[in-house]
Design a protein around this motif. Structure first.
Motif, PDB file in Angstrom:
ATOM      1  N   MET A   1      28.852  51.706  94.513  1.00  0.00           N
ATOM      2  CA  MET A   1      29.166  53.237  94.567  1.00  0.00           C
ATOM      3  C   MET A   1      28.362  53.629  93.182  1.00  0.00           C
ATOM      4  SD  MET A   1      32.808  54.825  93.210  1.00  0.00           S
ATOM      5  CE  MET A   1      33.790  54.134  94.222  1.00  0.00           C
ATOM      6  N   PRO A   2      27.875  55.005  93.338  1.00  0.00           N
ATOM      7  CA  PRO A   2      28.065  55.842  94.310  1.00  0.00           C
ATOM      8  C   PRO A   2      26.848  55.579  95.193  1.00  0.00           C
ATOM      9  CG  PRO A   2      27.533  56.989  92.653  1.00  0.00           C
ATOM     10  CD  PRO A   2      27.711  55.732  92.255  1.00  0.00           C
ATOM     11  N   ALA A   3      26.800  56.437  96.585  1.00  0.00           N
ATOM     12  CA  ALA A   3      25.644  56.387  97.168  1.00  0.00           C
ATOM     13  C   ALA A   3      24.449  57.186  96.826  1.00  0.00           C
ATOM     14  CB  ALA A   3      26.009  56.852  98.732  1.00  0.00           C
ATOM     15  N   VAL A   4      24.663  58.319  96.411  1.00  0.00           N
ATOM     16  CA  VAL A   4      23.645  59.179  95.968  1.00  0.00           C
ATOM     17  C   VAL A   4      23.424  59.067  94.430  1.00  0.00           C
ATOM     18  CG1 VAL A   4      22.890  61.565  95.743  1.00  0.00           C
ATOM     19  CG2 VAL A   4      23.997  60.838  97.980  1.00  0.00           C
ATOM     20  N   THR A   5      22.520  58.524  93.831  1.00  0.00           N
ATOM     21  CA  THR A   5      22.476  58.519  92.381  1.00  0.00           C
ATOM     22  C   THR A   5      20.831  59.029  91.897  1.00  0.00           C
ATOM     23  OG1 THR A   5      21.412  56.218  92.723  1.00  0.00           O
ATOM     24  CG2 THR A   5      23.581  56.262  92.488  1.00  0.00           C
ATOM     25  N   VAL A   6      21.214  59.366  90.853  1.00  0.00           N
ATOM     26  CA  VAL A   6      19.852  59.724  89.995  1.00  0.00           C
ATOM     27  C   VAL A   6      19.471  59.129  88.770  1.00  0.00           C
ATOM     28  CG1 VAL A   6      18.895  61.947  89.221  1.00  0.00           C
ATOM     29  CG2 VAL A   6      20.239  62.234  91.029  1.00  0.00           C
ATOM     30  N   PRO A   7      18.611  58.384  88.699  1.00  0.00           N
ATOM     31  CA  PRO A   7      18.508  57.372  87.570  1.00  0.00           C
ATOM     32  C   PRO A   7      18.422  58.271  85.993  1.00  0.00           C
ATOM     33  CG  PRO A   7      16.906  56.733  89.190  1.00  0.00           C
ATOM     34  CD  PRO A   7      17.597  57.999  89.731  1.00  0.00           C
ATOM     35  N   ASP A   8      17.808  59.397  86.226  1.00  0.00           N
ATOM     36  CA  ASP A   8      17.566  60.147  85.033  1.00  0.00           C
ATOM     37  C   ASP A   8      18.167  61.679  85.324  1.00  0.00           C
ATOM     38  OD1 ASP A   8      16.716  61.300  82.736  1.00  0.00           O
ATOM     39  OD2 ASP A   8      14.492  61.431  83.228  1.00  0.00           O
ATOM     40  N   LEU A   9      19.432  61.812  84.633  1.00  0.00           N
ATOM     41  CA  LEU A   9      20.173  63.256  85.034  1.00  0.00           C
ATOM     42  C   LEU A   9      19.540  64.158  84.349  1.00  0.00           C
ATOM     43  CD1 LEU A   9      23.925  61.975  84.528  1.00  0.00           C
ATOM     44  CD2 LEU A   9      22.359  62.153  86.562  1.00  0.00           C
ATOM     45  N   THR A  10      18.450  64.072  83.228  1.00  0.00           N
ATOM     46  CA  THR A  10      17.989  64.960  82.585  1.00  0.00           C
ATOM     47  C   THR A  10      16.897  65.825  83.496  1.00  0.00           C
ATOM     48  OG1 THR A  10      16.132  63.751  81.948  1.00  0.00           O
ATOM     49  CG2 THR A  10      18.034  63.858  80.529  1.00  0.00           C
ATOM     50  N   VAL A  11      16.590  65.325  84.717  1.00  0.00           N
ATOM     51  CA  VAL A  11      15.597  66.039  85.537  1.00  0.00           C
ATOM     52  C   VAL A  11      16.593  66.961  86.422  1.00  0.00           C
ATOM     53  CG1 VAL A  11      14.187  63.873  85.722  1.00  0.00           C
ATOM     54  CG2 VAL A  11      15.787  64.218  87.424  1.00  0.00           C
ATOM     55  N   LEU A  12      17.679  67.021  86.411  1.00  0.00           N
ATOM     56  CA  LEU A  12      18.559  67.929  87.193  1.00  0.00           C
ATOM     57  C   LEU A  12      18.873  69.237  86.472  1.00  0.00           C
ATOM     58  CD1 LEU A  12      21.266  65.303  88.574  1.00  0.00           C
ATOM     59  CD2 LEU A  12      19.220  66.321  89.805  1.00  0.00           C
ATOM     60  N   PRO A  13      19.039  70.233  87.326  1.00  0.00           N
ATOM     61  CA  PRO A  13      19.720  71.471  86.574  1.00  0.00           C
ATOM     62  C   PRO A  13      21.079  71.336  85.858  1.00  0.00           C
ATOM     63  CG  PRO A  13      19.994  71.571  89.043  1.00  0.00           C
ATOM     64  CD  PRO A  13      19.099  70.459  88.685  1.00  0.00           C
ATOM     65  N   ARG A  14      21.425  71.927  84.800  1.00  0.00           N
ATOM     66  CA  ARG A  14      22.569  71.772  84.044  1.00  0.00           C
ATOM     67  C   ARG A  14      23.671  73.040  84.445  1.00  0.00           C
ATOM     68  NH1 ARG A  14      22.298  68.417  78.722  1.00  0.00           N
ATOM     69  NH2 ARG A  14      20.696  67.059  79.281  1.00  0.00           N
ATOM     70  N   VAL A  15      24.650  72.725  84.536  1.00  0.00           N
ATOM     71  CA  VAL A  15      25.787  73.477  85.062  1.00  0.00           C
ATOM     72  C   VAL A  15      26.310  74.206  83.627  1.00  0.00           C
ATOM     73  CG1 VAL A  15      28.109  74.086  86.016  1.00  0.00           C
ATOM     74  CG2 VAL A  15      26.386  72.563  87.245  1.00  0.00           C
ATOM     75  N   SER A  16      26.493  75.517  83.730  1.00  0.00           N
ATOM     76  CA  SER A  16      26.891  75.975  82.482  1.00  0.00           C
ATOM     77  C   SER A  16      28.265  75.720  82.372  1.00  0.00           C
ATOM     78  CB  SER A  16      26.397  77.672  82.264  1.00  0.00           C
ATOM     79  OG  SER A  16      24.996  77.625  82.371  1.00  0.00           O
ATOM     80  N   ALA A  17      28.597  75.504  81.255  1.00  0.00           N
ATOM     81  CA  ALA A  17      30.144  75.385  80.897  1.00  0.00           C
ATOM     82  C   ALA A  17      30.764  76.800  81.019  1.00  0.00           C
ATOM     83  CB  ALA A  17      30.488  74.923  79.339  1.00  0.00           C
ATOM     84  N   PRO A  18      32.223  76.981  81.545  1.00  0.00           N
ATOM     85  CA  PRO A  18      32.605  78.171  81.535  1.00  0.00           C
ATOM     86  C   PRO A  18      32.951  78.919  80.058  1.00  0.00           C
ATOM     87  CG  PRO A  18      34.213  76.531  82.492  1.00  0.00           C
ATOM     88  CD  PRO A  18      33.072  75.740  81.609  1.00  0.00           C
ATOM     89  N   GLY A  19      33.036  80.386  80.146  1.00  0.00           N
ATOM     90  CA  GLY A  19      32.866  81.150  78.801  1.00  0.00           C
ATOM     91  C   GLY A  19      34.318  80.763  78.138  1.00  0.00           C
ATOM     92  N   VAL A  20      34.282  81.124  76.985  1.00  0.00           N
ATOM     93  CA  VAL A  20      35.281  81.006  75.834  1.00  0.00           C
ATOM     94  C   VAL A  20      36.661  81.592  76.491  1.00  0.00           C
ATOM     95  CG1 VAL A  20      33.882  80.489  73.947  1.00  0.00           C
ATOM     96  CG2 VAL A  20      34.365  83.054  74.350  1.00  0.00           C
ATOM     97  N   ALA A  21      36.535  82.739  77.063  1.00  0.00           N
ATOM     98  CA  ALA A  21      37.783  83.418  77.615  1.00  0.00           C
ATOM     99  C   ALA A  21      38.276  82.698  78.801  1.00  0.00           C
ATOM    100  CB  ALA A  21      37.137  84.700  77.749  1.00  0.00           C
ATOM    101  N   ALA A  22      37.697  81.827  79.473  1.00  0.00           N
ATOM    102  CA  ALA A  22      37.877  81.231  80.479  1.00  0.00           C
ATOM    103  C   ALA A  22      39.092  80.409  80.575  1.00  0.00           C
ATOM    104  CB  ALA A  22      36.946  80.147  81.315  1.00  0.00           C
ATOM    105  N   ALA A  23      40.152  80.580  81.722  1.00  0.00           N
ATOM    106  CA  ALA A  23      41.625  79.907  81.492  1.00  0.00           C
ATOM    107  C   ALA A  23      41.662  78.580  82.207  1.00  0.00           C
ATOM    108  CB  ALA A  23      42.675  80.643  81.997  1.00  0.00           C
ATOM    109  N   SER A  24      41.567  77.520  81.429  1.00  0.00           N
ATOM    110  CA  SER A  24      41.423  76.097  81.926  1.00  0.00           C
ATOM    111  C   SER A  24      42.843  75.879  82.746  1.00  0.00           C
ATOM    112  CB  SER A  24      41.314  74.975  80.831  1.00  0.00           C
ATOM    113  OG  SER A  24      41.107  73.948  81.378  1.00  0.00           O
TER     114      SER A  24
END
Length: 325
Positions: A1-24
């Protein structure tokens, strides 16, 4: 596990974190999945056991299949069986499953592939390991999710999507410590390949030890986090979670998951989670065995149609009973 892997995560686009006003989203409940068997006897964990359907809506049922390392001759599947009124989503992480249905859909899925079957007005299908896997044995691990259909779509013609692992949308978290695989829906701008009748999102995330994942999440969706391996925390208060736990999250427009810095040796890769969210349908549910309808009369009609051979071509070993994959 898992089936789909990426050896170097730095080559992938990064997801932006929610804004400071976001309700977790806060944690509403954490439950443990009991073990059982399915089909011809393969082991499962009933991820939604004990959770009210109104909280899960639009989802109905989720089985974690395995993880099991079969000896030669042991791999098992399901017999031919009917479905009506919903969709089955079968995600295979390790191993191989062959599918065939009475409307011509089918094929083999393995190593990160997904079968998305819309049962709609009704069909018969079968899922089984290929003969060579039965002979050799081997690792088997995956999930099957049942997604409800709204009343307007319950009697649509059946259809089938074959989603290959290469088509899954990949990204990493803002801290670069999480691999995100989006199978369906739009998650932080990542669009999964699955086409859904009910607006929803489905993703598989691997968090390295100590990694934190903060994701924007549609406020009109519910949010469910199921742990398949590892130890971690969820929600703004960072409630502890571990393998076999389902966390139901409350209202908000973001969710937070983190992996424990120290993992058990068998979970050295970190925390593995399946994250689900969907727009609730908010319609009555009448559910009996393999049929999910809106009224009892519709369920009775489904049984009658099955017995009369009106759900595709009837096959000699088809049976109606408890929920089957």
């Amino acid at each position: 596990m898992p089936a789909v892997t990426v050896p170097d995560l730095t080559v992938l686009p990064r997801v932006s974190a929610p804004g400071v006003a976001a309700a977790s989203r806060p944690v509403v409940s954490i439950t443990s999945a009991p073990s059982g068997t399915e089909g011809e006897g393969f082991p499962v964990k009933r991820a939604f056991a004990g959770v009210d359907l109104s909280v899960l809506d639009p989802f109905i049922h989720l089985d974690e299949m395995g993880e099991v390392d079969y000896a030669p001759g042991e791999p098992k599947g399901t017999p031919w069986h009917p479905h009506r009124g919903f969709e089955t989503v079968t995600y295979i992480i390790d191993g191989i499953f062959d599918h065939q249905d009475s409307y011509g859909g089918g094929g083999s899925i393995t190593d990160g592939d997904t079968q998305w079957m819309t049962a709609g007005s009704g069909l018969l299908h079968i899922e089984a390991p290929p003969e060579h896997l039965v002979v050799s044995g081997g690792l088997f691990h995956g999930f099957q999710l049942w997604v409800n259909l709204p009343r307007v779509d319950k009697m649509k013609a059946p259809s089938y999507q074959d989603l290959r692992s290469r088509d899954v949308a990949l990204a990493t978290s803002a801290d670069g410590g999480t691999l995100l695989r989006v199978i369906a829906g739009d998650v932080a701008g990542l669009q999964g390949p699955g086409s859904t009748h009910t607006p929803m999102a489905m993703l598989h995330a691997t968090l390295a030890p100590g990694a934190e994942l903060d994701l924007p999440w549609r406020p009109d969706f519910n949010a469910l986090v199921y742990v398949m391996a590892g130890d971690g925390f969820v929600g703004p208060q960072q409630a502890p979670i571990s393998a076999g736990h389902l966390a139901v999250l409350g209202a908000g427009d973001a969710l937070r998951i983190s992996a424990a810095q120290r993992q058990q040796q068998r979970y050295a890769t970190g925390l593995e989670v399946l994250v689900l969210g969907g727009q609730p349908i908010r319609e009555p549910i009448a559910w009996a065995g393999p049929f999910v309808m809106n009224t009892r009369d519709e369920v009775v009609q489904a049984f009658e149609d099955f017995q009369a051979g009106r759900l595709g071509q009837p096959l000699p070993h088809a049976e109606v009973g408890d929920p089957v994959g």
